[in-house]
Design a protein around this motif. Structure first.
Motif, PDB file in Angstrom:
ATOM      1  N   PRO A 180      42.944  37.984 -43.327  1.00 29.60           N
ATOM      2  CA  PRO A 180      43.022  37.168 -44.543  1.00 29.60           C
ATOM      3  C   PRO A 180      42.684  35.702 -44.265  1.00 29.60           C
ATOM      4  O   PRO A 180      43.000  35.168 -43.201  1.00 29.60           O
ATOM      5  CB  PRO A 180      44.481  37.324 -44.991  1.00 29.60           C
ATOM      6  CG  PRO A 180      45.225  37.769 -43.791  1.00 29.60           C
ATOM      7  CD  PRO A 180      44.255  38.495 -42.920  1.00 29.60           C
ATOM      8  N   ARG A 181      42.056  35.076 -45.228  1.00 32.73           N
ATOM      9  CA  ARG A 181      41.633  33.680 -45.091  1.00 32.73           C
ATOM     10  C   ARG A 181      42.790  32.742 -44.806  1.00 32.73           C
ATOM     11  O   ARG A 181      42.640  31.750 -44.104  1.00 32.73           O
ATOM     12  CB  ARG A 181      40.942  33.216 -46.364  1.00 32.73           C
ATOM     13  CG  ARG A 181      39.709  33.972 -46.675  1.00 32.73           C
ATOM     14  CD  ARG A 181      39.272  33.668 -48.067  1.00 32.73           C
ATOM     15  NE  ARG A 181      37.843  33.398 -48.081  1.00 32.73           N
ATOM     16  CZ  ARG A 181      37.195  33.003 -49.126  1.00 32.73           C
ATOM     17  NH1 ARG A 181      37.830  32.788 -50.255  1.00 32.73           N
ATOM     18  NH2 ARG A 181      35.908  32.796 -49.065  1.00 32.73           N
ATOM     19  N   ILE A 182      43.944  33.067 -45.344  1.00 33.58           N
ATOM     20  CA  ILE A 182      45.114  32.192 -45.225  1.00 33.58           C
ATOM     21  C   ILE A 182      45.546  32.001 -43.767  1.00 33.58           C
ATOM     22  O   ILE A 182      46.288  31.093 -43.449  1.00 33.58           O
ATOM     23  CB  ILE A 182      46.270  32.705 -46.102  1.00 33.58           C
ATOM     24  CG1 ILE A 182      47.282  31.592 -46.332  1.00 33.58           C
ATOM     25  CG2 ILE A 182      46.898  33.949 -45.511  1.00 33.58           C
ATOM     26  CD1 ILE A 182      48.212  31.819 -47.490  1.00 33.58           C
ATOM     27  N   ILE A 183      45.052  32.846 -42.875  1.00 30.15           N
ATOM     28  CA  ILE A 183      45.408  32.708 -41.460  1.00 30.15           C
ATOM     29  C   ILE A 183      44.986  31.333 -40.935  1.00 30.15           C
ATOM     30  O   ILE A 183      45.572  30.811 -39.996  1.00 30.15           O
ATOM     31  CB  ILE A 183      44.826  33.855 -40.621  1.00 30.15           C
ATOM     32  CG1 ILE A 183      45.640  34.038 -39.358  1.00 30.15           C
ATOM     33  CG2 ILE A 183      43.387  33.628 -40.264  1.00 30.15           C
ATOM     34  CD1 ILE A 183      45.933  35.439 -39.000  1.00 30.15           C
ATOM     35  N   GLY A 184      43.995  30.734 -41.589  1.00 28.42           N
ATOM     36  CA  GLY A 184      43.537  29.403 -41.190  1.00 28.42           C
ATOM     37  C   GLY A 184      44.563  28.311 -41.436  1.00 28.42           C
ATOM     38  O   GLY A 184      44.421  27.205 -40.930  1.00 28.42           O
ATOM     39  N   THR A 185      45.614  28.614 -42.195  1.00 29.09           N
ATOM     40  CA  THR A 185      46.661  27.622 -42.460  1.00 29.09           C
ATOM     41  C   THR A 185      47.763  27.650 -41.407  1.00 29.09           C
ATOM     42  O   THR A 185      48.664  26.822 -41.444  1.00 29.09           O
ATOM     43  CB  THR A 185      47.308  27.847 -43.845  1.00 29.09           C
ATOM     44  OG1 THR A 185      48.009  29.091 -43.841  1.00 29.09           O
ATOM     45  CG2 THR A 185      46.264  27.820 -44.944  1.00 29.09           C
ATOM     46  N   MET A 186      47.697  28.583 -40.484  1.00 29.35           N
ATOM     47  CA  MET A 186      48.728  28.711 -39.448  1.00 29.35           C
ATOM     48  C   MET A 186      48.423  27.721 -38.325  1.00 29.35           C
ATOM     49  O   MET A 186      47.960  28.083 -37.254  1.00 29.35           O
ATOM     50  CB  MET A 186      48.795  30.154 -38.948  1.00 29.35           C
ATOM     51  CG  MET A 186      49.188  31.141 -40.035  1.00 29.35           C
ATOM     52  SD  MET A 186      49.207  32.851 -39.469  1.00 29.35           S
ATOM     53  CE  MET A 186      50.717  32.860 -38.499  1.00 29.35           C
ATOM     54  N   SER A 187      48.723  26.465 -38.577  1.00 29.36           N
ATOM     55  CA  SER A 187      48.290  25.376 -37.704  1.00 29.36           C
ATOM     56  C   SER A 187      48.888  25.401 -36.301  1.00 29.36           C
ATOM     57  O   SER A 187      48.331  24.800 -35.378  1.00 29.36           O
ATOM     58  CB  SER A 187      48.577  24.030 -38.359  1.00 29.36           C
ATOM     59  OG  SER A 187      49.958  23.914 -38.636  1.00 29.36           O
ATOM     60  N   ASN A 188      49.996  26.083 -36.094  1.00 26.17           N
ATOM     61  CA  ASN A 188      50.590  26.164 -34.753  1.00 26.17           C
ATOM     62  C   ASN A 188      49.993  27.289 -33.916  1.00 26.17           C
ATOM     63  O   ASN A 188      50.220  27.351 -32.709  1.00 26.17           O
ATOM     64  CB  ASN A 188      52.107  26.351 -34.848  1.00 26.17           C
ATOM     65  CG  ASN A 188      52.799  25.116 -35.364  1.00 26.17           C
ATOM     66  OD1 ASN A 188      52.510  24.020 -34.913  1.00 26.17           O
ATOM     67  ND2 ASN A 188      53.689  25.282 -36.312  1.00 26.17           N
TER      68      ASN A 188
ATOM     69  N   PRO B 210      36.906  35.310 -41.149  1.00 27.51           N
ATOM     70  CA  PRO B 210      36.806  34.303 -42.217  1.00 27.51           C
ATOM     71  C   PRO B 210      36.534  32.926 -41.608  1.00 27.51           C
ATOM     72  O   PRO B 210      37.011  32.601 -40.524  1.00 27.51           O
ATOM     73  CB  PRO B 210      38.188  34.358 -42.881  1.00 27.51           C
ATOM     74  CG  PRO B 210      39.101  34.876 -41.834  1.00 27.51           C
ATOM     75  CD  PRO B 210      38.269  35.806 -40.990  1.00 27.51           C
ATOM     76  N   ILE B 211      35.786  32.127 -42.316  1.00 27.64           N
ATOM     77  CA  ILE B 211      35.438  30.790 -41.826  1.00 27.64           C
ATOM     78  C   ILE B 211      36.695  29.950 -41.602  1.00 27.64           C
ATOM     79  O   ILE B 211      36.741  29.092 -40.733  1.00 27.64           O
ATOM     80  CB  ILE B 211      34.452  30.102 -42.778  1.00 27.64           C
ATOM     81  CG1 ILE B 211      33.811  28.920 -42.087  1.00 27.64           C
ATOM     82  CG2 ILE B 211      35.112  29.704 -44.087  1.00 27.64           C
ATOM     83  CD1 ILE B 211      32.570  28.419 -42.747  1.00 27.64           C
ATOM     84  N   GLU B 212      37.749  30.221 -42.358  1.00 28.62           N
ATOM     85  CA  GLU B 212      39.001  29.464 -42.251  1.00 28.62           C
ATOM     86  C   GLU B 212      39.658  29.593 -40.879  1.00 28.62           C
ATOM     87  O   GLU B 212      40.480  28.768 -40.504  1.00 28.62           O
ATOM     88  CB  GLU B 212      39.984  29.918 -43.327  1.00 28.62           C
ATOM     89  CG  GLU B 212      39.586  29.550 -44.736  1.00 28.62           C
ATOM     90  CD  GLU B 212      38.564  30.484 -45.360  1.00 28.62           C
ATOM     91  OE1 GLU B 212      38.172  30.212 -46.504  1.00 28.62           O
ATOM     92  OE2 GLU B 212      38.148  31.468 -44.731  1.00 28.62           O
ATOM     93  N   ILE B 213      39.283  30.611 -40.131  1.00 27.10           N
ATOM     94  CA  ILE B 213      39.866  30.792 -38.798  1.00 27.10           C
ATOM     95  C   ILE B 213      39.472  29.627 -37.894  1.00 27.10           C
ATOM     96  O   ILE B 213      40.152  29.331 -36.921  1.00 27.10           O
ATOM     97  CB  ILE B 213      39.476  32.163 -38.209  1.00 27.10           C
ATOM     98  CG1 ILE B 213      40.544  32.614 -37.227  1.00 27.10           C
ATOM     99  CG2 ILE B 213      38.118  32.131 -37.555  1.00 27.10           C
ATOM    100  CD1 ILE B 213      40.489  34.072 -36.884  1.00 27.10           C
ATOM    101  N   GLY B 214      38.413  28.943 -38.243  1.00 26.47           N
ATOM    102  CA  GLY B 214      37.966  27.782 -37.488  1.00 26.47           C
ATOM    103  C   GLY B 214      38.897  26.589 -37.628  1.00 26.47           C
ATOM    104  O   GLY B 214      38.806  25.632 -36.877  1.00 26.47           O
ATOM    105  N   HIS B 215      39.846  26.657 -38.554  1.00 25.20           N
ATOM    106  CA  HIS B 215      40.802  25.567 -38.755  1.00 25.20           C
ATOM    107  C   HIS B 215      41.953  25.645 -37.757  1.00 25.20           C
ATOM    108  O   HIS B 215      42.766  24.733 -37.709  1.00 25.20           O
ATOM    109  CB  HIS B 215      41.369  25.598 -40.178  1.00 25.20           C
ATOM    110  CG  HIS B 215      40.334  25.413 -41.225  1.00 25.20           C
ATOM    111  ND1 HIS B 215      40.575  24.748 -42.393  1.00 25.20           N
ATOM    112  CD2 HIS B 215      39.038  25.788 -41.299  1.00 25.20           C
ATOM    113  CE1 HIS B 215      39.479  24.734 -43.125  1.00 25.20           C
ATOM    114  NE2 HIS B 215      38.539  25.363 -42.480  1.00 25.20           N
TER     115      HIS B 215
END
Length: 99
Positions: A70-78, A93-98
């Motif tokens: 899921p894209r939201i995994i990119g919000t797991m900053s730790n 997902p591109i968000e994994i790059g975050h």
């Protein structure tokens, strides 16, 4: 295992033939887990609620049946270590790059 995780901040739920991440695990947001090991299961889908485990620094989802993350995994900053090998993921997902 959950009782031990309160002390160690790590939960090992590997090799249980799980087809999804159990609600009991997703509800552990106040436990401040650092490590979640879900390798060698049968998990096909990762619920977006996994991002609620925001204190995780390491998560092992290798050797499952995941087709997507899921894209939201990119919000797991730790989260600094994420194992996804031996799954059926065609595209991340591109968000994994975050991370």
């Amino acid at each position: 295992r959950i009782r031990a995780a309160r002390i160690t901040k790590a939960l090992d739920a590997s090799n249980f033939a799980l087809t999804e991440v159990p609600e009991e695990v997703l509800n552990l947001t106040s436990l401040q887990l650092l490590l979640l090991n879900l390798q060698h299961n049968e998990i096909k889908c990762l619920a977006p609620r996994i991002a609620g485990l925001s204190t995780l620094t390491q998560m092992d989802l290798s050797h499952n049946r995941l087709k997507e993350i899921p894209r939201i995994i990119g919000t797991m900053s730790n989260l600094t270590v994420l194992y996804l090998n031996d799954n059926k993921i065609a595209r991340l997902p591109i968000e994994i790059g975050h991370l």
